[in-house]
Scaffold this motif. Structure first.
Motif, short mmCIF file in Angstrom:
data_model
loop_
_atom_site.label_atom_id
_atom_site.label_comp_id
_atom_site.label_asym_id
_atom_site.label_seq_id
_atom_site.Cartn_x
_atom_site.Cartn_y
_atom_site.Cartn_z
N LEU A 265 2.72 2.09 5.80
CA LEU A 265 1.66 1.69 6.73
C LEU A 265 0.28 2.06 6.20
O LEU A 265 -0.67 1.28 6.33
CB LEU A 265 1.89 2.32 8.10
CG LEU A 265 0.99 1.81 9.21
CD1 LEU A 265 1.19 0.31 9.41
CD2 LEU A 265 1.27 2.54 10.50
N ILE A 266 0.16 3.21 5.57
CA ILE A 266 -1.12 3.60 4.98
C ILE A 266 -1.53 2.61 3.89
O ILE A 266 -2.70 2.25 3.76
CB ILE A 266 -1.06 5.04 4.43
CG1 ILE A 266 -1.07 6.04 5.58
CG2 ILE A 266 -2.22 5.32 3.48
CD1 ILE A 266 -0.89 7.48 5.17
N LEU A 267 -0.54 2.14 3.10
CA LEU A 267 -0.85 1.20 2.04
C LEU A 267 -1.22 -0.19 2.55
O LEU A 267 -2.12 -0.83 2.02
CB LEU A 267 0.36 1.06 1.10
CG LEU A 267 0.68 2.26 0.22
CD1 LEU A 267 1.97 2.02 -0.55
CD2 LEU A 267 -0.46 2.51 -0.76
N LEU A 268 -0.54 -0.66 3.58
CA LEU A 268 -0.72 -2.04 4.01
C LEU A 268 -1.60 -2.23 5.25
O LEU A 268 -2.03 -3.35 5.52
CB LEU A 268 0.65 -2.68 4.26
CG LEU A 268 1.54 -2.83 3.03
CD1 LEU A 268 2.85 -3.49 3.39
CD2 LEU A 268 0.84 -3.59 1.94
N ALA A 269 -1.90 -1.18 5.97
CA ALA A 269 -2.71 -1.31 7.18
C ALA A 269 -4.09 -1.92 6.92
O ALA A 269 -4.54 -2.75 7.71
CB ALA A 269 -2.84 0.03 7.89
N ALA B 244 -0.45 -15.63 5.34
CA ALA B 244 -0.73 -14.31 4.77
C ALA B 244 -0.13 -13.20 5.63
O ALA B 244 0.39 -12.21 5.10
CB ALA B 244 -2.24 -14.11 4.64
N PHE B 245 -0.17 -13.37 6.96
CA PHE B 245 0.42 -12.38 7.85
C PHE B 245 1.94 -12.30 7.65
O PHE B 245 2.50 -11.21 7.60
CB PHE B 245 0.09 -12.70 9.31
CG PHE B 245 0.63 -11.71 10.28
CD1 PHE B 245 0.03 -10.47 10.42
CD2 PHE B 245 1.74 -11.99 11.06
CE1 PHE B 245 0.53 -9.53 11.31
CE2 PHE B 245 2.25 -11.07 11.95
CZ PHE B 245 1.63 -9.83 12.08
N VAL B 246 2.58 -13.44 7.52
CA VAL B 246 4.03 -13.46 7.27
C VAL B 246 4.34 -12.80 5.93
O VAL B 246 5.31 -12.03 5.81
CB VAL B 246 4.56 -14.91 7.33
CG1 VAL B 246 5.99 -15.00 6.83
CG2 VAL B 246 4.46 -15.46 8.74
N ALA B 247 3.52 -13.06 4.91
CA ALA B 247 3.73 -12.43 3.60
C ALA B 247 3.54 -10.92 3.68
O ALA B 247 4.32 -10.16 3.08
CB ALA B 247 2.77 -13.04 2.58
N LEU B 248 2.53 -10.47 4.42
CA LEU B 248 2.33 -9.03 4.58
C LEU B 248 3.49 -8.38 5.34
O LEU B 248 3.92 -7.28 4.98
CB LEU B 248 1.01 -8.76 5.33
CG LEU B 248 -0.23 -8.70 4.47
CD1 LEU B 248 -1.47 -8.62 5.35
CD2 LEU B 248 -0.18 -7.53 3.54
N CYS B 249 3.99 -9.04 6.35
CA CYS B 249 5.14 -8.50 7.08
C CYS B 249 6.37 -8.43 6.17
O CYS B 249 7.12 -7.45 6.21
CB CYS B 249 5.45 -9.37 8.31
SG CYS B 249 4.24 -9.17 9.62
N GLY B 250 6.54 -9.44 5.32
CA GLY B 250 7.64 -9.41 4.37
C GLY B 250 7.50 -8.28 3.37
O GLY B 250 8.47 -7.60 3.03
N ALA B 251 6.27 -8.05 2.90
CA ALA B 251 6.02 -6.95 1.97
C ALA B 251 6.28 -5.61 2.64
O ALA B 251 6.87 -4.70 2.04
CB ALA B 251 4.58 -7.02 1.46
N ILE C 127 8.31 -4.94 5.22
CA ILE C 127 9.75 -4.76 5.41
C ILE C 127 10.44 -4.51 4.07
O ILE C 127 11.29 -3.62 3.95
CB ILE C 127 10.35 -5.99 6.13
CG1 ILE C 127 9.84 -6.04 7.57
CG2 ILE C 127 11.88 -5.94 6.12
CD1 ILE C 127 10.14 -7.35 8.29
N GLY C 128 10.06 -5.27 3.05
CA GLY C 128 10.66 -5.10 1.73
C GLY C 128 10.42 -3.72 1.15
O GLY C 128 11.35 -3.08 0.64
N LEU C 129 9.18 -3.23 1.22
CA LEU C 129 8.88 -1.89 0.72
C LEU C 129 9.67 -0.83 1.47
O LEU C 129 10.20 0.11 0.86
CB LEU C 129 7.38 -1.60 0.84
CG LEU C 129 6.51 -2.02 -0.32
CD1 LEU C 129 5.04 -1.84 0.03
CD2 LEU C 129 6.86 -1.25 -1.56
N CYS C 130 9.75 -0.95 2.78
CA CYS C 130 10.51 0.02 3.57
C CYS C 130 11.99 0.01 3.18
O CYS C 130 12.60 1.07 3.01
CB CYS C 130 10.37 -0.26 5.06
SG CYS C 130 8.76 0.19 5.73
N MET C 131 12.55 -1.17 3.00
CA MET C 131 13.97 -1.28 2.64
C MET C 131 14.24 -0.70 1.25
O MET C 131 15.28 -0.09 1.02
CB MET C 131 14.42 -2.74 2.69
CG MET C 131 14.33 -3.37 4.06
SD MET C 131 15.47 -2.70 5.25
CE MET C 131 16.96 -3.48 4.73
N ILE C 132 13.31 -0.87 0.33
CA ILE C 132 13.49 -0.34 -1.03
C ILE C 132 13.32 1.17 -1.05
O ILE C 132 14.08 1.88 -1.71
CB ILE C 132 12.49 -1.01 -2.00
CG1 ILE C 132 12.87 -2.47 -2.20
CG2 ILE C 132 12.43 -0.28 -3.33
CD1 ILE C 132 11.81 -3.29 -2.90
#
Length: 125
Positions: free
Chosen positions: A59-63, A82-89, A91-96
């Motif tokens: 969240l600190i990185l993407l907020a 862009a919002f959908v891409a940010l949400c994907g990023a 979720i993806g970062l959290c999962m990794i």
């Protein structure tokens, strides 16, 4: 390798004692013991720690991007994309990062013999 670093082993998702055995049998499902050295993995519990640290860090990185996106001069369609891409990023970062954070915290708990505090421990102080 009996003196494996708990942090470096956690980053590799390996046992903090031998540095070789896999910690997980599934995505976040821990093995009950290390398949190589037999270390008991059931005595430690990371609880919500990994989720908190990963969620907070991502969240600190993407907020900033999430806050700046609505103010950008892009057309509405591109903003939505862009919002959908940010949400994907996000979720993806959290999962990794979640299994890595869980592995590091588990290895540190086992390395330092950390236990849950009980009421009896508080009375003994």
């Amino acid at each position: 390798m009996s003196n494996a670093s708990p942090i470096l082993s956690g980053l590799r998702l390996r046992c903090g004692k031998c540095g070789e055995g896999k910690l997980f049998s599934g995505y976040l499902k821990l093995n009950t013991e290390c398949p190589v050295c037999g270390r008991d993995m059931t005595s430690a519990d990371t609880a919500d720690g990994p989720a908190f640290f990963v969620g907070f860090g991502v969240l600190i990185l993407l907020a900033p991007f999430l806050f700046l996106l609505p103010m950008s001069p892009l057309p509405v369609g591109l903003k939505i994309l862009a919002f959908v891409a940010l949400c994907g990023a996000l979720i993806g970062l959290c999962m990794i990062l979640l299994p890595v954070a869980k592995a590091v915290l588990l290895n540190l708990q086992l390395h330092h013999d950390a236990e849950e505090v009980t009421a009896a421990d508080i009375k003994d102080r």
